[in-house]
Design an enzyme around this catalytic site. Sequence first.
Site, mmCIF file in Angstrom:
data_model
loop_
_atom_site.group_PDB
_atom_site.id
_atom_site.type_symbol
_atom_site.label_atom_id
_atom_site.label_comp_id
_atom_site.label_asym_id
_atom_site.label_seq_id
_atom_site.Cartn_x
_atom_site.Cartn_y
_atom_site.Cartn_z
ATOM 1 N N ASP A 193 4.444 6.684 2.744
ATOM 2 C CA ASP A 193 3.875 6.462 3.696
ATOM 3 C C ASP A 193 5.215 6.371 4.786
ATOM 4 O O ASP A 193 5.336 6.933 5.686
ATOM 5 C CB ASP A 193 2.363 5.615 3.996
ATOM 6 N N ASP B 95 0.931 -9.060 -2.781
ATOM 7 C CA ASP B 95 0.937 -8.549 -4.012
ATOM 8 C C ASP B 95 2.388 -8.388 -3.883
ATOM 9 O O ASP B 95 3.019 -7.551 -2.966
ATOM 10 C CB ASP B 95 -0.001 -8.006 -4.483
ATOM 11 N N ASP C 79 4.090 -4.483 -6.016
ATOM 12 C CA ASP C 79 4.771 -3.451 -6.454
ATOM 13 C C ASP C 79 5.492 -2.866 -6.893
ATOM 14 O O ASP C 79 6.698 -3.373 -6.298
ATOM 15 C CB ASP C 79 4.064 -2.193 -5.484
#
Length: 448
Positions: free
Chosen positions: A149, A64, A66
């Site tokens: 992260d 996907d 983002d």
Amino acid sequence: MLNKTPAKEKNSVTVIDRADHNVSRKSISDNALKVLYRLNNNGYDAYLVGGGVRDILLGEQPKDFDITTNATPEQIKKLFRNCRLIGRRFRLAHIVFGRDIIEVATFRGHHGQEEDKKAKQNHSKQSEHGMLLRDNIYGTIEEDAERRDFSINALYYSTKDYKIYDFANGLEDIEQKKVRLIGDPETRYREDPVRMLRAIRFATKLDMDIEEETAKPIQSLASLLGNIPPARMFEEYLKLFLGGKAEANFYHLEQHDLLEYIFPHISQWFKKDPDGHAMQFVHRVLENTDRRINNDQRVTPAFLLAAVIWYSLEENIKHIMTNNSVNQQDAFFTAMHEIMAEQQRCIAIPKRFQLPMKDIWILQQKLTRREGGKAFKLIEHPRFRAAYDFLLLRGQVEGGELLELANWWTHFQEATPETQTQMVKSFRNPRSKRRRSVRKRTKPVNKD
Ligand code: ATP
Ligand code: MG
């Protein structure tokens, strides 16, 4: 992937010019491009970030796209009719194009600085374990990068200049195939323990190693996963086990002592009997799951969940029967409810998957009864195929009568109706035989 050594800029951001990287508009979905351009055209900064950039750099098709921007969720909503604002923990905008959803997040800022603590109190919240419960403080792109992260997930692609902005040495880590947390690993895991699972998932998915400092605290912090809401853990279960790398993730999770927070039952078998039936069975199920996914065949999350629990369920049934002198049927249902409740404490399995799990288990018993019209009825059961596959794998592991039973069902499914009738006739119904003999014996007694 990269053509030349990138130029270092101030704030240690590395900028890669369009000519020197392989992220082209062709590899980005039209919908993602539409969102990026509309944000840009309305005066906002907007970047493709995360898996969308990382995977293209690695020559893979992203799952996907983002997007991150300096527009606030409310500002984003004003620009797109098809925008939904979602999330409490992270407030996000979803731009909906039919089934395709583009996620747009506003740059996130920092937490905990004394001076602006008060102002931020309503927007950010930490638990006693240092876990971030709410994270809606907006910031600059540099802060946003630090809040991400892993370094490989903090690469930003701009449709203004087609350059890539690398704030955490992600490009180097991509080249060296290292999953590295940004910042102090222990603090970052405490903020969000799910990052431990994500480290494993990215390492297996991208065929990378978890960098040493990033890997080191995992074992000692593993128990923090016990504080994660079970619904979020279920989402992670899906990502770890239904993405085509179930087998690799399973063993990596166990190596890092994380498995018990997802599958508490099989994790015990792993410790007490690593070569036993339970582990052999689950190993086969994991392999099958990956094979099916990689061949674009359908898989249900229920099958693997039913499998990781099965041998504990059998053991519980025996235990309940010996300790409470109840019949097998009652013991089965008591054990099933107990064990399901234990599993639900780790990952919240939605009802629509709990029901098929229970059906698969119940059918394991029913498949042993083939007399009369039972076999014909069972084969029509909507969960027959899953239950049969489950039985066959158990049979392949255990051999003996169980394998014979599974093979019988294999033949039965392939046989002509005449042969099926013959196959069923060869069974004597043990109950009716018993009833007959009981009647015979009791008759004279009643007469007297
Ligand atoms: P994929 O979608 O292929 O699983 P991804 O990297 O895009 O991988 P997402 O879960 O879609 O992962 O998240 C998008 C981005 O948001 C990540 O790349 C990362 O930068 C950031 N992110 C997601 N989860 C966290 C988290 N728990 N902590 C910090 N940053 C996160
Ligand atoms: Mg993603």
